[in-house]
Motif scaffolding. Structure first.
Motif, PDB file in Angstrom:
ATOM      1  N   THR A 200       0.848  -1.187   0.000  1.00  0.00           N
ATOM      2  CA  THR A 200       0.000   0.000   0.000  1.00  0.00           C
ATOM      3  C   THR A 200       0.894   1.251   0.000  1.00  0.00           C
ATOM      4  O   THR A 200       2.126   1.165   0.082  1.00  0.00           O
ATOM      5  CB  THR A 200      -0.880   0.015   1.258  1.00  0.00           C
ATOM      6  OG1 THR A 200      -0.032  -0.056   2.421  1.00  0.00           O
ATOM      7  CG2 THR A 200      -1.822  -1.180   1.256  1.00  0.00           C
ATOM      8  N   GLU A 201       0.236   2.405  -0.135  1.00  0.00           N
ATOM      9  CA  GLU A 201       1.033   3.629  -0.052  1.00  0.00           C
ATOM     10  C   GLU A 201       1.803   3.629   1.257  1.00  0.00           C
ATOM     11  O   GLU A 201       1.255   3.337   2.313  1.00  0.00           O
ATOM     12  CB  GLU A 201       0.118   4.852  -0.132  1.00  0.00           C
ATOM     13  CG  GLU A 201      -0.513   5.054  -1.496  1.00  0.00           C
ATOM     14  CD  GLU A 201      -1.341   6.336  -1.547  1.00  0.00           C
ATOM     15  OE1 GLU A 201      -1.369   7.049  -0.505  1.00  0.00           O
ATOM     16  OE2 GLU A 201      -1.919   6.630  -2.590  1.00  0.00           O
ATOM     17  N   ASP A 202       3.078   3.990   1.184  1.00  0.00           N
ATOM     18  CA  ASP A 202       3.925   3.889   2.376  1.00  0.00           C
ATOM     19  C   ASP A 202       4.973   5.010   2.352  1.00  0.00           C
ATOM     20  O   ASP A 202       5.376   5.491   1.282  1.00  0.00           O
ATOM     21  CB  ASP A 202       4.618   2.524   2.410  1.00  0.00           C
ATOM     22  CG  ASP A 202       5.175   2.200   3.783  1.00  0.00           C
ATOM     23  OD1 ASP A 202       4.938   2.977   4.737  1.00  0.00           O
ATOM     24  OD2 ASP A 202       5.879   1.172   3.909  1.00  0.00           O
ATOM     25  N   LYS A 220      14.966   9.227  -9.356  1.00  0.00           N
ATOM     26  CA  LYS A 220      14.089   8.351  -8.582  1.00  0.00           C
ATOM     27  C   LYS A 220      13.183   7.612  -9.555  1.00  0.00           C
ATOM     28  O   LYS A 220      12.885   8.112 -10.651  1.00  0.00           O
ATOM     29  CB  LYS A 220      13.266   9.150  -7.577  1.00  0.00           C
ATOM     30  CG  LYS A 220      12.222  10.065  -8.194  1.00  0.00           C
ATOM     31  CD  LYS A 220      11.413  10.763  -7.124  1.00  0.00           C
ATOM     32  CE  LYS A 220      10.300  11.639  -7.746  1.00  0.00           C
ATOM     33  NZ  LYS A 220       9.283  10.831  -8.426  1.00  0.00           N
ATOM     34  N   PRO A 221      12.716   6.448  -9.172  1.00  0.00           N
ATOM     35  CA  PRO A 221      11.803   5.711 -10.053  1.00  0.00           C
ATOM     36  C   PRO A 221      10.417   6.361 -10.077  1.00  0.00           C
ATOM     37  O   PRO A 221      10.057   7.116  -9.165  1.00  0.00           O
ATOM     38  CB  PRO A 221      11.754   4.323  -9.410  1.00  0.00           C
ATOM     39  CG  PRO A 221      12.097   4.549  -7.974  1.00  0.00           C
ATOM     40  CD  PRO A 221      13.080   5.682  -7.966  1.00  0.00           C
ATOM     41  N   ALA A 222       9.650   6.062 -11.107  1.00  0.00           N
ATOM     42  CA  ALA A 222       8.341   6.690 -11.294  1.00  0.00           C
ATOM     43  C   ALA A 222       7.365   6.332 -10.182  1.00  0.00           C
ATOM     44  O   ALA A 222       6.465   7.120  -9.860  1.00  0.00           O
ATOM     45  CB  ALA A 222       7.771   6.289 -12.650  1.00  0.00           C
ATOM     46  N   TRP A 223       7.533   5.143  -9.599  1.00  0.00           N
ATOM     47  CA  TRP A 223       6.573   4.737  -8.570  1.00  0.00           C
ATOM     48  C   TRP A 223       6.828   5.375  -7.198  1.00  0.00           C
ATOM     49  O   TRP A 223       6.054   5.185  -6.272  1.00  0.00           O
ATOM     50  CB  TRP A 223       6.534   3.214  -8.443  1.00  0.00           C
ATOM     51  CG  TRP A 223       7.875   2.537  -8.203  1.00  0.00           C
ATOM     52  CD1 TRP A 223       8.752   2.126  -9.145  1.00  0.00           C
ATOM     53  CD2 TRP A 223       8.445   2.225  -6.927  1.00  0.00           C
ATOM     54  NE1 TRP A 223       9.848   1.572  -8.548  1.00  0.00           N
ATOM     55  CE2 TRP A 223       9.680   1.602  -7.178  1.00  0.00           C
ATOM     56  CE3 TRP A 223       8.025   2.393  -5.610  1.00  0.00           C
ATOM     57  CZ2 TRP A 223      10.518   1.153  -6.172  1.00  0.00           C
ATOM     58  CZ3 TRP A 223       8.851   1.938  -4.592  1.00  0.00           C
ATOM     59  CH2 TRP A 223      10.092   1.336  -4.874  1.00  0.00           C
ATOM     60  N   SER A 239       4.158   4.990  -3.968  1.00  0.00           N
ATOM     61  CA  SER A 239       2.766   4.721  -4.320  1.00  0.00           C
ATOM     62  C   SER A 239       2.444   3.247  -4.073  1.00  0.00           C
ATOM     63  O   SER A 239       3.350   2.418  -3.908  1.00  0.00           O
ATOM     64  CB  SER A 239       2.518   5.078  -5.795  1.00  0.00           C
ATOM     65  OG  SER A 239       3.355   4.280  -6.621  1.00  0.00           O
ATOM     66  N   ALA A 240       1.172   2.953  -4.046  1.00  0.00           N
ATOM     67  CA  ALA A 240       0.760   1.559  -3.826  1.00  0.00           C
ATOM     68  C   ALA A 240       1.139   0.698  -5.026  1.00  0.00           C
ATOM     69  O   ALA A 240       1.076   1.135  -6.174  1.00  0.00           O
ATOM     70  CB  ALA A 240      -0.739   1.493  -3.577  1.00  0.00           C
ATOM     71  N   ARG A 250       8.560  -4.542  -6.702  1.00  0.00           N
ATOM     72  CA  ARG A 250       9.343  -3.480  -7.355  1.00  0.00           C
ATOM     73  C   ARG A 250      10.671  -3.281  -6.606  1.00  0.00           C
ATOM     74  O   ARG A 250      10.716  -3.280  -5.379  1.00  0.00           O
ATOM     75  CB  ARG A 250       8.542  -2.182  -7.381  1.00  0.00           C
ATOM     76  CG  ARG A 250       7.254  -2.292  -8.159  1.00  0.00           C
ATOM     77  CD  ARG A 250       6.475  -0.983  -8.217  1.00  0.00           C
ATOM     78  NE  ARG A 250       5.959  -0.548  -6.934  1.00  0.00           N
ATOM     79  CZ  ARG A 250       4.977   0.329  -6.790  1.00  0.00           C
ATOM     80  NH1 ARG A 250       4.394   0.868  -7.854  1.00  0.00           N
ATOM     81  NH2 ARG A 250       4.569   0.698  -5.589  1.00  0.00           N
ATOM     82  N   ASP A 251      11.677  -3.074  -7.376  1.00  0.00           N
ATOM     83  CA  ASP A 251      13.025  -2.900  -6.798  1.00  0.00           C
ATOM     84  C   ASP A 251      13.779  -1.872  -7.635  1.00  0.00           C
ATOM     85  O   ASP A 251      13.942  -2.043  -8.844  1.00  0.00           O
ATOM     86  CB  ASP A 251      13.768  -4.246  -6.807  1.00  0.00           C
ATOM     87  CG  ASP A 251      15.060  -4.184  -6.016  1.00  0.00           C
ATOM     88  OD1 ASP A 251      15.318  -3.143  -5.374  1.00  0.00           O
ATOM     89  OD2 ASP A 251      15.832  -5.167  -6.039  1.00  0.00           O
TER      90      ASP A 251
END
Length: 267
Positions: A200-202, A220-223, A239-240, A250-251
């Protein structure tokens, strides 16, 4: 018979271009200056009757004072004894402050100048040796305060140097100014540190141990929604992850970089 036998005294500084005058009082007949050292000039050195003599001293560039007792003798001798007037001449030693100036320290990102006091310095001084990263006057007169300016140090190592200034009159007289500059600080200790986010969003926080200047997010990555840096605290919001497929974890990596130093601190 009249002859001025009263003793006179004359004193010179080490560096002087001025002459001193001596009055010769009542004096019958001729007289002459005898036993004058090479560093003293008497004008005139011979004469008749009362007059004024000019005494000039060469520069004394040694660290020892010097003195001489010069005679002004009458050409008339009585009972095989010369009649004379004594002139005592003294000259100061060359003064040059050779005491080392210690602990002139600059921050890595130099925020100001440092003032250094140059002590007694007869005849002036000139710069003998300094590092490229220090700006300072190349010469001076002594008994003055000079300004030292350091360039920013973007290296992760501190640096130090012994600046040398030398007497304009005597090259054996050298003064040392010891300067140092702190290393550029940037936290690279925890490069590669893993931060685990929930699906979840964190939001996670991370502490940069120490750094000079300003840090910026290099990539930074898009997520990752945002990366905020406030003082030493880095806040990262992800983001979630709505993907439910297997191996959809995701890594990625975020790079935080100093604006002043091309060295990456990776999280």
């Amino acid at each position: 018979f009249r002859f001025d036998t009263e003793q006179d005294e004359v004193t010179f500084g080490s560096i002087t271009s001025l002459s001193k005058s001596i009055e010769i009082g009542a004096c019958d007949g001729e007289w002459r200056v005898v036993n004058a050292p090479s560093w003293l000039t008497f004008t005139p050195s011979t004469g008749t009757g009362s007059t004024t003599i000019s005494v000039t001293a060469q520069e004394n560039i040694t660290t020892a004072p010097r003195s001489e007792t010069v005679r002004l003798e009458s050409d008339y001798i009585t009972e095989n004894t010369a009649i004379y007037k004594e002139i005592v001449v003294e000259q100061d030693a060359l003064k040059f402050d050779i005491e080392t100036v210690k602990d002139v320290t600059f921050k890595a990102l130099s925020s100001g100048d440092e003032r250094v006091q140059i002590g007694i310095c007869d005849g002036g001084w000139k710069l003998l040796d300094k590092p490229e990263w220090i700006t300072m006057p190349s010469s001076g007169n002594g008994n003055e305060s000079i300004t030292l300016t350091a360039q920013n140090n973007y290296q992760l190592n501190s640096r130090a140097y012994d600046i040398k200034i030398v007497s304009e009159k005597n090259s054996s007289l050298v003064k040392t100014i010891s300067v140092s500059q702190e290393a550029f600080k940037f936290d690279t200790i925890e490069t590669g540190k893993a931060l685990e986010f929930a699906a979840t969003e964190d939001t996670k926080t991370f502490t940069l141990t120490d750094y000079d200047g300003i840090c910026e997010v290099y990539n930074k990555p898009a997520w990752v929604d945002r990366v905020d840096i406030s003082g030493n605290i880095v806040t990262i919001s992800a983001s979630a992850n709505v993907k439910k497929e297997k191996d959809s974890k995701r890594d990625d990596e975020i790079v935080i970089r100093s604006q002043f130093y091309n060295f990456n601190n990776k999280l």
